[in-house]
Design a protein around this motif. Structure first.
Motif, PDB file in Angstrom:
ATOM      1  N   UNK A 184       0.848  -1.333  -0.007  1.00  0.00           N
ATOM      2  CA  UNK A 184       0.024   0.183  -0.126  1.00  0.00           C
ATOM      3  C   UNK A 184       0.820   1.354   0.036  1.00  0.00           C
ATOM      4  N   UNK A 185       2.031   1.272   0.644  1.00  0.00           N
ATOM      5  CA  UNK A 185       2.913   2.523   0.953  1.00  0.00           C
ATOM      6  C   UNK A 185       3.565   2.716  -0.613  1.00  0.00           C
ATOM      7  N   UNK A 186       3.671   1.354  -1.447  1.00  0.00           N
ATOM      8  CA  UNK A 186       4.271   1.722  -2.786  1.00  0.00           C
ATOM      9  C   UNK A 186       3.383   2.244  -3.673  1.00  0.00           C
ATOM     10  N   UNK A 187       1.866   1.728  -3.525  1.00  0.00           N
ATOM     11  CA  UNK A 187       0.996   2.273  -4.244  1.00  0.00           C
ATOM     12  C   UNK A 187       0.866   3.544  -4.058  1.00  0.00           C
ATOM     13  N   UNK A 188       0.961   4.201  -2.929  1.00  0.00           N
ATOM     14  CA  UNK A 188       0.679   5.567  -2.412  1.00  0.00           C
ATOM     15  C   UNK A 188       1.874   6.409  -3.104  1.00  0.00           C
ATOM     16  N   UNK A 189       3.086   5.868  -3.060  1.00  0.00           N
ATOM     17  CA  UNK A 189       4.513   6.422  -3.683  1.00  0.00           C
ATOM     18  C   UNK A 189       3.889   6.521  -5.386  1.00  0.00           C
ATOM     19  N   UNK A 217       1.656   8.500 -14.930  1.00  0.00           N
ATOM     20  CA  UNK A 217       0.471   7.658 -14.511  1.00  0.00           C
ATOM     21  C   UNK A 217      -0.661   8.235 -13.871  1.00  0.00           C
ATOM     22  N   UNK A 218      -1.650   8.097 -13.987  1.00  0.00           N
ATOM     23  CA  UNK A 218      -2.838   8.591 -13.362  1.00  0.00           C
ATOM     24  C   UNK A 218      -3.718   7.410 -12.784  1.00  0.00           C
ATOM     25  N   UNK A 219      -4.505   7.555 -11.893  1.00  0.00           N
ATOM     26  CA  UNK A 219      -5.278   6.849 -11.002  1.00  0.00           C
ATOM     27  C   UNK A 219      -6.621   6.396 -11.873  1.00  0.00           C
ATOM     28  N   UNK A 258      -6.433   3.402   1.229  1.00  0.00           N
ATOM     29  CA  UNK A 258      -4.826   2.992   1.948  1.00  0.00           C
ATOM     30  C   UNK A 258      -4.141   4.391   2.606  1.00  0.00           C
ATOM     31  N   UNK A 259      -4.459   5.555   2.321  1.00  0.00           N
ATOM     32  CA  UNK A 259      -4.038   6.640   3.043  1.00  0.00           C
ATOM     33  C   UNK A 259      -4.446   6.455   4.541  1.00  0.00           C
ATOM     34  N   UNK A 260      -6.036   6.005   4.637  1.00  0.00           N
ATOM     35  CA  UNK A 260      -6.485   5.900   6.093  1.00  0.00           C
ATOM     36  C   UNK A 260      -5.680   4.654   6.901  1.00  0.00           C
ATOM     37  N   UNK A 261      -5.713   3.595   6.019  1.00  0.00           N
ATOM     38  CA  UNK A 261      -5.001   2.468   6.598  1.00  0.00           C
ATOM     39  C   UNK A 261      -3.603   2.527   7.044  1.00  0.00           C
ATOM     40  N   UNK A 262      -2.720   3.230   6.172  1.00  0.00           N
ATOM     41  CA  UNK A 262      -1.305   3.744   6.394  1.00  0.00           C
ATOM     42  C   UNK A 262      -1.275   4.500   7.690  1.00  0.00           C
ATOM     43  N   UNK A 263      -2.098   5.707   7.773  1.00  0.00           N
ATOM     44  CA  UNK A 263      -2.149   6.544   9.051  1.00  0.00           C
ATOM     45  C   UNK A 263      -2.425   5.634  10.166  1.00  0.00           C
TER      46      UNK A 263
END
Length: 297
Positions: free
Chosen positions: A6-11, A55-57, A68-73
């Motif tokens: 998930x951190x990779x994805x957010x990066x 690259x776009x989402x 993912x931002x909520x989970x990682x936080x």
């Protein structure tokens, strides 16, 4: 789904580039590409659109980014809380709230704690009541500062001994600026810049709606806002009159803006809330003890 992935994805979402993300993560590009491909296969969804230059989402990618931002936080916050259990009292305290002068009360408690516990850090999140309670419910905040009236039945709370005064922020050369106070009929047919949260609140529980009375249904709302800073910029450009609380925008002698209170006077109280049955980190518990010591005298 692994936290690491998930951190990779957010990066990648942040850098909009596999190469840029790989560099920031200090891993190889093929490794990162393979991890993201595995994630897409696991979820059964395409997460990125790979263009010529960036690259776009996808829509599914945007949903995952929010989650993912909520989970990682939450993971980071949990790790910090356990780390704070070791040795001297330290850790992180997360506080959310709308714009209000009552933050001076909170800041004074933070200053008092800082003298004895300099390793405690504070993270402030600005948002309206809906934003704050959503993050509070998800465990991303320890405390929320809410402007009354707000439904706080599912929270523990302390009343902050402060009142915010409602009024109108406007250009000093506006016709209404010549008045010492503003009545409901003064705002009839005027272009108004209004808090989105207040405008959407039910009329029967909305103190500002009660103040406007019959005028409420006929207000000329030209702009809504979340926080006052941008609303004040709109007022500077002459877009309209900002209906807001006092002392949130610069209305000093050097500012082109001024503030005029509503008449009859309208004030809102404030509460600091936290989840019921909340288990706090030592740092957050200390903060709560200081709150009770200050506000329950």
């Amino acid at each position: 789904m692994e936290i690491r992935v998930l951190r990779y994805f957010l990066a990648i979402a942040r850098e909009e580039s596999i190469t840029g993300a790989a560099n920031s993560l200090h891993i190889t590009q093929p490794t990162l590409s393979r991890q993201i491909k595995d994630l897409e296969n696991e979820l059964g969804q395409k997460l990125f659109v790979r263009g010529a230059h960036r690259i776009t989402l996808t829509a599914e990618g945007m949903l995952l980014r929010k989650r993912a931002e909520e989970i990682v936080a939450m993971v980071d916050k949990t790790q910090q809380e356990f780390f704070s259990l070791k040795g001297n009292l330290s850790g992180d305290i997360y506080i959310g709230g709308g714009e209000t002068e009552a933050m001076n009360y909170i800041a004074s408690i933070c200053r008092e704690i800082q003298k004895d516990y300099p390793d405690i850090r504070y993270h402030l999140y600005s948002g309206n009541a809906e934003d704050v309670t959503e993050r509070l419910d998800k465990g991303l905040l320890d405390f929320g500062i809410l402007i009354q009236p707000t439904d706080i039945t599912k929270y523990n709370y302390l009343n902050i001994p402060a009142k915010d005064t409602w009024g109108v922020i406007m250009l000093k050369n506006s016709p209404l600026a010549q008045k010492e106070e503003i009545h409901a009929h003064d705002l009839h047919n005027q272009p108004l810049i209004f808090s989105r949260q207040v405008w959407q609140n039910k009329q029967e529980t909305n103190e500002l709606a009660k103040w406007f009375g019959d005028e409420w249904k006929h207000l000329n709302i030209v702009t809504t806002f979340n926080l006052v800073y941008n609303a004040a910029i709109m007022a500077k450009q002459g877009i309209g009159y900002v209906v807001s609380l006092d002392k949130l925008a610069d209305t000093s002698e050097t500012s082109p803006l001024c503030f005029r209170p509503l008449a009859p006077n309208l004030e809102s109280g404030l509460d600091i809330v936290w989840k019921k049955y909340q288990i706090f980190s030592p740092a957050a518990q200390l903060f709560l003890d200081k709150l009770k010591e200050k506000f329950l005298k």
